[in-house]
Write an enzyme that holds these catalytic residues in place. Structure first.
Site, PDB file in Angstrom:
ATOM      1  N   TRP A   1       0.824  -1.209   0.000  1.00  0.00           N
ATOM      2  CA  TRP A   1       0.000   0.000   0.000  1.00  0.00           C
ATOM      3  C   TRP A   1       0.859   1.261   0.000  1.00  0.00           C
ATOM      4  O   TRP A   1       0.628   2.192  -0.769  1.00  0.00           O
ATOM      5  CB  TRP A   1      -0.942  -0.038   1.187  1.00  0.00           C
ATOM      6  CG  TRP A   1      -1.946   1.076   1.260  1.00  0.00           C
ATOM      7  CD1 TRP A   1      -2.268   1.798   2.375  1.00  0.00           C
ATOM      8  CD2 TRP A   1      -2.783   1.592   0.215  1.00  0.00           C
ATOM      9  NE1 TRP A   1      -3.246   2.732   2.081  1.00  0.00           N
ATOM     10  CE2 TRP A   1      -3.577   2.618   0.756  1.00  0.00           C
ATOM     11  CE3 TRP A   1      -2.919   1.277  -1.146  1.00  0.00           C
ATOM     12  CZ2 TRP A   1      -4.495   3.347  -0.001  1.00  0.00           C
ATOM     13  CZ3 TRP A   1      -3.842   2.004  -1.904  1.00  0.00           C
ATOM     14  CH2 TRP A   1      -4.621   3.011  -1.332  1.00  0.00           C
TER      15      TRP A   1
ATOM     16  N   LYS B   1      -4.656   1.911   8.545  1.00  0.00           N
ATOM     17  CA  LYS B   1      -6.007   1.626   9.039  1.00  0.00           C
ATOM     18  C   LYS B   1      -5.915   0.758  10.292  1.00  0.00           C
ATOM     19  O   LYS B   1      -5.201  -0.237  10.302  1.00  0.00           O
ATOM     20  CB  LYS B   1      -6.830   0.907   7.969  1.00  0.00           C
ATOM     21  CG  LYS B   1      -7.070   1.734   6.708  1.00  0.00           C
ATOM     22  CD  LYS B   1      -7.771   0.935   5.631  1.00  0.00           C
ATOM     23  CE  LYS B   1      -7.967   1.752   4.362  1.00  0.00           C
ATOM     24  NZ  LYS B   1      -8.596   0.977   3.269  1.00  0.00           N
TER      25      LYS B   1
ATOM     26  N   LYS C   1     -13.924  -2.628   9.138  1.00  0.00           N
ATOM     27  CA  LYS C   1     -14.207  -3.478   7.965  1.00  0.00           C
ATOM     28  C   LYS C   1     -13.187  -4.603   7.834  1.00  0.00           C
ATOM     29  O   LYS C   1     -13.499  -5.665   7.268  1.00  0.00           O
ATOM     30  CB  LYS C   1     -14.272  -2.623   6.694  1.00  0.00           C
ATOM     31  CG  LYS C   1     -12.991  -1.870   6.342  1.00  0.00           C
ATOM     32  CD  LYS C   1     -12.051  -2.642   5.465  1.00  0.00           C
ATOM     33  CE  LYS C   1     -10.742  -1.897   5.303  1.00  0.00           C
ATOM     34  NZ  LYS C   1      -9.763  -2.655   4.487  1.00  0.00           N
TER      35      LYS C   1
END
Length: 332
Positions: A13, A108, A191
């Site tokens: 990422w 995250k 999530k």
């Protein structure tokens, strides 16, 4: 506006975002906390360890080893570490960051020791530094290959959010802005837990009815926790929550979903972690979300069920039976 940007964190990422910034025309330097990884990137001018599809870095992207000695060269710092390393990265930045420099986070999760939001950690350690979060439905490989992607930039400072929006956006990568940094973080973190749940269900061959129910009820759980923490309701139907939830629960590019898939197929926790062979954020985030929900008296049946599978050795089939035979309720 051409800028000089330091990227701390050279996983898939972080590297994909570094590539995007370079494609956008910025001068980018990327650093891995592993010395041998930096050496490989410097030698080969790529990051085949995490993004093998990219043969060579573009000319504006290079690896850097001693970023501390060169900190004055950069306008902004992008932190793209796993959540486990976020706090220590911010603490190290405190020793070097200059007053005119600000932070963008692509991490995250929650703080592993206090379960605080990562923005709260950054604000506590660097109270005068502007902070923005980049989040949303985005697999690194697709972004690196310049496939169309849309994300959200969240910051309490809307002017800084718009600055970061301009920094990244081009014809392949569209950034929206929001000031709801709480909702954006809660959606992006929780999530990952629900992606494990979805993977377990897929591994047990529960079908698409269960998949749809899981996403819908999972979204309701995220919203309940987010509202309790101070988020805005409308954030949860946007890219940072619903968008990311749909993506991560539905495709095996997600490490969290793959991890759950292996568990559903009968692997142990350690076997599944070894098979994924990369950071599974949802595994750690499950503990943080469980404790936050208990602290704030928020009922999150799917998250609690996943926590019990991961940390209390509960049998997934027993858990499913418990979930399906809970007291009947009104949907809302």
């Amino acid at each position: 506006m051409q800028k000089n940007i330091l990227v701390l964190g050279a996983g898939a990422w972080g590297t994909a975002l570094a590539l995007q910034l370079a494609y956008r025309g910025h001068n980018v330097r990327i650093n891995s906390w592993k010395a041998e990884h930096n050496e490989q990137m410097l030698k080969d001018n790529n990051n085949h360890k995490y993004l093998p599809s990219i043969e060579k870095f573009p000319s504006r992207l290079k690896a850097i080893q001693d970023w501390q000695a060169n900190i004055s060269e950069f306008d902004n710092i992008l932190v793209a570490t796993p959540s486990s390393g976020f706090k220590n990265t911010i603490l190290e930045l405190k020793e070097y960051i200059l007053p005119q420099q600000n932070i963008i986070s692509a991490t995250k999760g929650f703080c592993h020791d206090s379960y605080a939001l990562l923005s709260e950690i950054a604000e506590d350690i660097l109270p005068t530094t502007k902070f923005a979060l980049l989040t949303g439905p985005s697999f690194a490989k697709e972004l690196a290959n310049q496939l169309p992607t849309a994300v959200v930039v969240a910051s309490k400072d809307i002017a800084y959010a718009r600055y970061v929006q301009e920094l990244f956006s081009n014809e392949n990568f569209r950034c929206y802005t929001t000031t709801d940094i709480i909702g954006a973080q809660v959606g992006g973190a929780v999530k990952n837990v629900l992606a494990i749940t979805a993977g377990i269900a897929a591994g047990m061959e529960f079908g698409v009815n269960a998949h749809a129910a899981l996403i819908t009820r999972g979204l309701a759980e995220i919203k309940k926790l987010g509202l309790k923490l101070g988020a805005n309701s409308e954030t949860f139907i946007g890219l940072s929550c619903l968008g990311d939830l749909l993506l991560t629960c539905s495709d095996n590019q997600s490490r969290n979903r793959r991890f759950g898939l292996y568990l559903g197929q009968g692997m142990t926790i350690q076997q599944a972690l070894k098979e994924v062979n990369n950071v599974v954020e949802g595994y750690f985030t499950a503990k943080a979300v469980y404790n936050l929900a208990k602290k704030h008296n928020v009922e999150m049946p799917l998250v609690f069920a996943t926590y019990r599978i991961l940390y209390e050795a509960a049998d997934p089939r027993d858990i499913v039976k418990e979930l399906m035979t809970r007291q009947l309720k009104n949907e809302n």
